[in-house]
Design an enzyme around this catalytic site. Structure first.
Site, PDB file in Angstrom:
ATOM      1  N   LYS A  87       5.834  -9.902  10.023  1.00 27.24           N
ATOM      2  CA  LYS A  87       5.464  -8.882  11.003  1.00 27.24           C
ATOM      3  C   LYS A  87       3.935  -8.819  11.098  1.00 27.24           C
ATOM      4  CE  LYS A  87       6.454  -4.387  12.571  1.00 27.24           C
ATOM      5  NZ  LYS A  87       7.097  -4.379  13.838  1.00 27.24           N
ATOM      6  N   GLN A 111     -10.029  -2.367   3.201  1.00 24.50           N
ATOM      7  CA  GLN A 111      -9.491  -2.934   4.445  1.00 24.50           C
ATOM      8  C   GLN A 111      -9.405  -1.917   5.572  1.00 24.50           C
ATOM      9  OE1 GLN A 111      -5.742  -4.055   2.247  1.00 24.50           O
ATOM     10  NE2 GLN A 111      -4.789  -3.669   4.221  1.00 24.50           N
ATOM     11  N   GLY A 139       5.253 -10.170   4.691  1.00 27.33           N
ATOM     12  CA  GLY A 139       6.106 -10.130   5.869  1.00 27.33           C
ATOM     13  C   GLY A 139       5.462 -10.828   7.060  1.00 27.33           C
ATOM     14  N   MET A 188       0.860  -1.188   0.000  1.00 23.90           N
ATOM     15  CA  MET A 188       0.000   0.000   0.000  1.00 23.90           C
ATOM     16  C   MET A 188       0.902   1.246   0.000  1.00 23.90           C
ATOM     17  SD  MET A 188      -3.430  -0.918   2.064  1.00 23.90           S
ATOM     18  CE  MET A 188      -2.904  -0.387   3.668  1.00 23.90           C
ATOM     19  N   GLY A 189       2.118   1.096  -0.488  1.00 23.64           N
ATOM     20  CA  GLY A 189       3.047   2.227  -0.522  1.00 23.64           C
ATOM     21  C   GLY A 189       3.596   2.525   0.856  1.00 23.64           C
ATOM     22  N   LEU A 236       6.621   2.882   1.672  1.00 24.06           N
ATOM     23  CA  LEU A 236       7.594   1.785   1.811  1.00 24.06           C
ATOM     24  C   LEU A 236       8.547   2.002   2.977  1.00 24.06           C
ATOM     25  CD1 LEU A 236       8.621   0.955  -1.875  1.00 24.06           C
ATOM     26  CD2 LEU A 236       6.658   0.136  -0.560  1.00 24.06           C
ATOM     27  N   GLY A 288      10.880  -3.124   5.897  1.00 26.69           N
ATOM     28  CA  GLY A 288      10.247  -4.438   5.726  1.00 26.69           C
ATOM     29  C   GLY A 288       9.912  -4.685   4.255  1.00 26.69           C
ATOM     30  N   HIS A 289       9.340  -3.648   3.591  1.00 28.03           N
ATOM     31  CA  HIS A 289       9.024  -3.792   2.159  1.00 28.03           C
ATOM     32  C   HIS A 289      10.298  -4.003   1.339  1.00 28.03           C
ATOM     33  CE1 HIS A 289       5.456  -1.152   3.296  1.00 28.03           C
ATOM     34  NE2 HIS A 289       4.882  -2.199   2.748  1.00 28.03           N
TER      35      HIS A 289
END
Ligand code: PAF
Length: 263
Positions: free
Chosen positions: A153, A61, A151, A30-31, A33, A36-37
């Site tokens: 996370k 969401q 991820g 979802m941008g 960044l 993690g991304h």
């Protein structure tokens, strides 16, 4: 790196790779960044011939209490970072491209997965994961990747997506990358030290947070494979998941206690 906006452009760009049997890796985002991304993009780059990153802030969401408009958006920065990580194709669809007029379908994984932890009605509620699985199913159908990266996370999200992929026979391998951090915290240390009561592990994690000045929204231990409640470490992996507000941000994190690797 090429930027595309429509599904038609996306498919046209991917057609040669698909017909020549190249491995297509997808990192849905979802941008906004962060590290993690970037780790997901690096893994995708290493393991695929063509790396696609989707950037779509998915309204479905966001719950009624969550501010979609306040979600951070900086397309230029995200595109720059994606290019640096070696992304080949950046897909940035408009909301109409994903949810055209009259859109009336959703994809939902059972409440035992999506109605607990983040999906508990007192937190984000089950509609959150309905939004996630619906959009991810659409991303999978549009990109048709061989491999998609998520991820750990966001462990519950990863589990819900793995279950959807398996149950609906999406021909996609899901890779879930562990969270990189130096210290996995006292809960894991307690488990290594022989503590088997999940209540005790939860209490340890709660105290650790409180000692750092953080009042958790929840700390819960659940079976890592299906999120069912667990009272004791019984040889199967257990997820200790937490959510807390820190300043204005709401953060989630988790520790996976895996008795096989703790031994
Ligand atoms: O983890 C996220 O950023 C989102 O939930 C995802 C998987 C891109 C779906 O919108």
């Amino acid at each position: 790196m090429k930027v595309v906006r429509t599904k038609a452009e996306l498919r046209a760009e991917l057609a040669p790779a698909r017909t020549t049997g190249q491995v297509i890796g997808l990192v849905p985002t979802m941008g906004a960044l962060h590290g993690g991304h970037l780790a997901l993009l690096a893994a995708a780059r290493e393991r695929s011939d063509v790396v696609v990153m989707s950037l779509f802030v998915n309204p479905a969401q966001f719950g009624p209490g969550e501010d979609l408009d306040a979600y951070p958006r900086d397309e230029d920065r995200d595109a720059e970072l994606a290019a640096l990580e070696g992304v080949d194709l950046l897909w940035i669809p408009d909301a109409d491209e994903i949810y055209p007029d009259g859109f009336a379908t959703s994809v939902e994984v059972a409440n035992s997965f999506t109605g607990v932890l983040e999906g508990d009605p007192s937190h984000r509620g089950p509609s959150h994961f309905r939004g996630v699985t619906t959009v991810v199913a659409k991303l999978f159908n549009s990109v048709q990747p061989d491999v998609a990266y998520f991820g750990r996370k966001d462990a519950q999200q990863a589990l819900v997506i793995e279950r959807m992929t398996r149950d609906l026979d999406f021909p996609v391998e899901i890779v879930v990358l562990p969270t990189v951090r130096e210290d996995d915290g006292l809960a894991e240390e307690a488990a290594r030290g022989g503590e088997t009561s999940t209540d005790a592990l939860v209490e340890t994690a709660r105290n650790e947070l409180r000692n750092s000045g953080i009042e958790p929204e929840y700390v819960e231990a659940r079976a890592a494979e299906d999120l069912s409640p667990v009272a004791e470490l019984n040889g199967r992996p257990v997820l200790v998941a937490v959510a807390a507000r820190v300043g204005r941000a709401r953060l989630i994190d988790n520790v996976l206690i895996n008795p096989k690797t703790e031994a």
